[in-house]
Scaffold this motif. Structure first.
Motif, PDB file in Angstrom:
ATOM      1  N   ARG A 249       1.497  65.544  54.502  1.00  0.00           N
ATOM      2  CA  ARG A 249      -0.037  65.144  54.776  1.00  0.00           C
ATOM      3  C   ARG A 249      -0.820  66.049  53.836  1.00  0.00           C
ATOM      4  N   LEU A 250      -1.458  65.670  52.839  1.00  0.00           N
ATOM      5  CA  LEU A 250      -2.565  66.371  52.203  1.00  0.00           C
ATOM      6  C   LEU A 250      -3.922  65.898  52.453  1.00  0.00           C
ATOM      7  N   GLY A 251      -4.764  66.710  53.041  1.00  0.00           N
ATOM      8  CA  GLY A 251      -6.304  66.252  53.098  1.00  0.00           C
ATOM      9  C   GLY A 251      -6.164  64.742  53.896  1.00  0.00           C
ATOM     10  N   THR A 252      -6.541  63.877  53.145  1.00  0.00           N
ATOM     11  CA  THR A 252      -6.821  62.575  53.671  1.00  0.00           C
ATOM     12  C   THR A 252      -5.426  61.674  53.102  1.00  0.00           C
ATOM     13  N   LEU A 253      -4.524  62.222  52.474  1.00  0.00           N
ATOM     14  CA  LEU A 253      -3.463  61.659  51.692  1.00  0.00           C
ATOM     15  C   LEU A 253      -2.235  61.781  52.256  1.00  0.00           C
ATOM     16  N   THR A 254      -1.316  60.840  52.496  1.00  0.00           N
ATOM     17  CA  THR A 254       0.152  61.117  52.766  1.00  0.00           C
ATOM     18  C   THR A 254       1.118  60.811  51.470  1.00  0.00           C
ATOM     19  N   VAL A 255       1.578  61.871  50.987  1.00  0.00           N
ATOM     20  CA  VAL A 255       2.186  61.834  49.722  1.00  0.00           C
ATOM     21  C   VAL A 255       3.751  61.882  49.815  1.00  0.00           C
ATOM     22  N   GLY A 256       4.325  61.131  49.171  1.00  0.00           N
ATOM     23  CA  GLY A 256       5.917  61.165  49.243  1.00  0.00           C
ATOM     24  C   GLY A 256       6.380  62.181  48.364  1.00  0.00           C
ATOM     25  N   LEU A 257       7.352  63.028  48.644  1.00  0.00           N
ATOM     26  CA  LEU A 257       7.673  64.060  47.522  1.00  0.00           C
ATOM     27  C   LEU A 257       8.956  63.809  46.782  1.00  0.00           C
ATOM     28  N   PRO A 258       8.555  63.561  45.486  1.00  0.00           N
ATOM     29  CA  PRO A 258       9.553  63.654  44.525  1.00  0.00           C
ATOM     30  C   PRO A 258      10.599  64.411  44.660  1.00  0.00           C
ATOM     31  N   PRO A 259      11.868  64.671  44.397  1.00  0.00           N
ATOM     32  CA  PRO A 259      12.871  65.557  44.625  1.00  0.00           C
ATOM     33  C   PRO A 259      12.562  66.658  43.546  1.00  0.00           C
ATOM     34  N   GLY A 293      -0.380  68.648  40.038  1.00  0.00           N
ATOM     35  CA  GLY A 293       1.017  68.404  40.863  1.00  0.00           C
ATOM     36  C   GLY A 293       0.623  67.104  41.622  1.00  0.00           C
ATOM     37  N   ILE A 294       0.961  67.215  43.025  1.00  0.00           N
ATOM     38  CA  ILE A 294       0.955  66.046  43.885  1.00  0.00           C
ATOM     39  C   ILE A 294      -0.347  65.892  44.545  1.00  0.00           C
ATOM     40  N   GLY A 295      -1.376  66.766  43.878  1.00  0.00           N
ATOM     41  CA  GLY A 295      -2.730  66.487  44.722  1.00  0.00           C
ATOM     42  C   GLY A 295      -3.064  67.411  45.712  1.00  0.00           C
ATOM     43  N   THR A 296      -2.593  68.698  45.717  1.00  0.00           N
ATOM     44  CA  THR A 296      -3.000  69.536  46.795  1.00  0.00           C
ATOM     45  C   THR A 296      -4.239  69.732  47.021  1.00  0.00           C
ATOM     46  N   PHE A 297      -5.209  69.768  45.939  1.00  0.00           N
ATOM     47  CA  PHE A 297      -6.463  70.092  46.086  1.00  0.00           C
ATOM     48  C   PHE A 297      -7.311  68.726  45.954  1.00  0.00           C
ATOM     49  N   ALA A 315       6.454  62.396  37.705  1.00  0.00           N
ATOM     50  CA  ALA A 315       6.775  62.002  39.013  1.00  0.00           C
ATOM     51  C   ALA A 315       5.770  62.200  40.027  1.00  0.00           C
ATOM     52  N   ALA A 316       5.165  63.669  39.671  1.00  0.00           N
ATOM     53  CA  ALA A 316       4.210  64.170  40.767  1.00  0.00           C
ATOM     54  C   ALA A 316       2.858  63.208  40.694  1.00  0.00           C
ATOM     55  N   THR A 317       2.339  62.862  39.468  1.00  0.00           N
ATOM     56  CA  THR A 317       1.147  62.178  39.209  1.00  0.00           C
ATOM     57  C   THR A 317       1.510  60.636  39.749  1.00  0.00           C
ATOM     58  N   ALA A 318       2.620  59.971  39.500  1.00  0.00           N
ATOM     59  CA  ALA A 318       2.732  58.814  40.233  1.00  0.00           C
ATOM     60  C   ALA A 318       3.013  58.799  41.782  1.00  0.00           C
ATOM     61  N   ALA A 319       3.360  60.128  42.356  1.00  0.00           N
ATOM     62  CA  ALA A 319       3.521  59.947  43.928  1.00  0.00           C
ATOM     63  C   ALA A 319       1.840  60.284  44.392  1.00  0.00           C
ATOM     64  N   LEU A 320       1.068  60.764  43.503  1.00  0.00           N
ATOM     65  CA  LEU A 320      -0.348  61.143  44.101  1.00  0.00           C
ATOM     66  C   LEU A 320      -0.948  59.767  43.855  1.00  0.00           C
ATOM     67  N   ASP A 321      -0.670  59.095  42.681  1.00  0.00           N
ATOM     68  CA  ASP A 321      -1.181  57.672  42.453  1.00  0.00           C
ATOM     69  C   ASP A 321      -0.983  56.492  43.596  1.00  0.00           C
ATOM     70  N   ARG A 322       0.310  56.734  43.910  1.00  0.00           N
ATOM     71  CA  ARG A 322       0.569  55.674  44.935  1.00  0.00           C
ATOM     72  C   ARG A 322      -0.244  55.950  46.333  1.00  0.00           C
ATOM     73  N   ALA A 323      -0.296  57.368  46.609  1.00  0.00           N
ATOM     74  CA  ALA A 323      -1.044  57.955  47.882  1.00  0.00           C
ATOM     75  C   ALA A 323      -2.208  57.529  47.971  1.00  0.00           C
TER      76      ALA A 323
END
Length: 426
Positions: A249-259, A293-297, A315-323
């Motif tokens: 959970r990052l702010g208002t997003l729930t981001v799936g973690l790539p390996p 990265g996965i959108g920490t900020f 993989a990180a930007t794709a996870a952020l985009d989905r979230a």
């Protein structure tokens, strides 16, 4: 024909010698320095007998203790070749380590900046690290698990850790006990990556070929993941078993973690950094989040923000985009290598704030272009004081360093996180 007898070959002298040294300061890595000779695990004012090899010294005997020396918090801490290499500064204690890091950051930044604002600090609590790389190594019929000894490939077999979150340590110790059942028979050594997500531990045996697993080993891995409630258990980056997918959970997003994805070392440190960035960008609605990265900020910024999030890790930007899509957030993700292809000043001209959170190499090329862009506020998040100082120097022609915060989330190590806020001069 008899060979002519020449002069006997000179006996090669050993390059090692044993001498006394007095430590006069701490170096950037946290080692004591006697002149330019590094003496690990020592402090200024201490005199030690060392085995010297070139510019490296191994303490053999310490004749006095500096006033700053404290008893280490962990029984595995010790001299190079003896103790665990995971921590470097336990003999300085948590408070002393923080003071060392403030001095280290100050010295680095003064190389390129004349004036610094007061340095605010935050120190993460013990046993809060939520990601780690541990080493597994077979010795005979037994497996060892832990961090490598300093200056060695040997593994210190740990049964406690004052740094790791207990929820990481518990499955790690269980993996050691069951490694012979979980790993291929010919596997002698591997690295184990562990990440504590909001849905459980994500574990990956990174140096193991998943195709070499037998059916019995796959079943054992699945049973282990279920017994310990792992979110995901992977072998060589290939998911084998697990329950709920690892998410954060990052702010208002729930981001799936790539390996293997990067995230901040502690939840506590991450929150402080997010709060710092959000405060610095208050009222700024068009933001470029570089090295996102996965959108920490990006995820922590207000929901009405329009954000361009850029990183080379697809993989990180794709996870952020989905979230972002799931949450209805206006975050445009771009996969782009900002080292080889930084955003130009023209591309940045439409933003009223920039965040940069590069890896240890810093962001020299991107900083130079940001400096010419006219963006009102720049927040530089850095894990390396030296490259931060270089990049700050590039920004300093047009920007003033208005606030500075040191986040110590790597207890007893020389690693430093910094949030530096730069405002454009009129």
């Amino acid at each position: 024909m008899a060979r002519k007898r020449g002069r006997p070959a000179a006996r090669k002298k050993s390059s090692r010698e044993r001498i006394n040294l007095t430590v006069n300061r701490l170096g950037a890595s946290g080692d004591g320095l006697a002149g330019d000779i590094a003496v690990p695990m020592t402090l200024p004012g201490e005199t030690v007998l060392v085995d010297l090899h070139g510019k490296e010294a191994i303490p053999a005997e310490r004749f006095n203790d500096a006033a700053a020396r404290v008893a280490p918090a962990c029984k595995h801490f010790g001299l190079p070749g003896d103790g665990c290499g995971g921590c470097h500064l336990q003999h300085l204690g948590a408070e002393g380590s923080l003071g060392f890091k403030v001095e280290r950051l100050t010295r680095a930044l003064h190389r390129t900046l004349d004036d610094l604002p007061p340095i605010e600090t935050f120190q993460a609590p013990p046993s809060s690290r939520r990601r780690a790389k541990l080493h597994l190594k077979r010795r005979g019929l037994q497996w060892q698990l832990g961090f490598r000894r300093r200056r060695s490939h040997d593994v210190v077999n740990i049964d406690m850790c004052t740094v790791l979150h207990p929820d990481l340590l518990r499955p790690a110790l269980a993996i050691r006990a069951m490694a012979s059942q979980l790993l291929p028979e010919d596997c002698r050594e591997t690295d184990l990556f562990l990440t504590l997500s909001d849905t459980g531990v994500d574990a990956d045996f990174v140096n193991v070929d998943e195709e070499r697993l037998t059916l019995i080993q796959r079943e054992a891995l699945a049973a282990f993941a279920q017994d310990f409630g792992l979110a995901r258990l992977s072998v060589g980056g290939m998911p084998i078993a697990g329950g709920a997918a690892p998410v954060l959970r990052l702010g208002t997003l729930t981001v799936g973690l790539p390996p293997g994805v990067f995230l901040q070392a502690t939840r506590e440190g991450e929150r402080v950094m997010q709060d710092r960035v959000v405060a610095a960008l208050r009222g700024r609605t068009h933001v470029a989040d570089l090295f996102c990265g996965i959108g920490t900020f990006a995820a922590a910024l207000p929901e009405d923000s329009q954000i361009a999030a850029v990183d080379c890790a697809g993989a990180a930007t794709a996870a952020l985009d989905r979230a972002a899509r799931q949450a209805g957030r206006t975050i445009t993700t771009v996969t782009r290598d900002l080292f080889d292809d930084p955003l130009s000043s023209d591309e940045l001209s439409g933003y009223d704030a920039v965040i940069m959170d590069p890896p240890r190499a810093g962001a020299a090329a991107q900083s130079a272009l940001v400096a010419r862009s006219g963006v009102p506020v720049v927040v530089a998040v850095s894990c390396n004081p030296d490259t931060l100082a270089r990049d700050a120097g590039l920004l300093s022609e047009h920007y003033a360093l208005s606030s500075l915060m040191l986040i110590d989330q790597f207890l007893y190590s020389p690693h430093i996180e910094t949030v530096a806020v730069f405002t454009r001069r009129p």
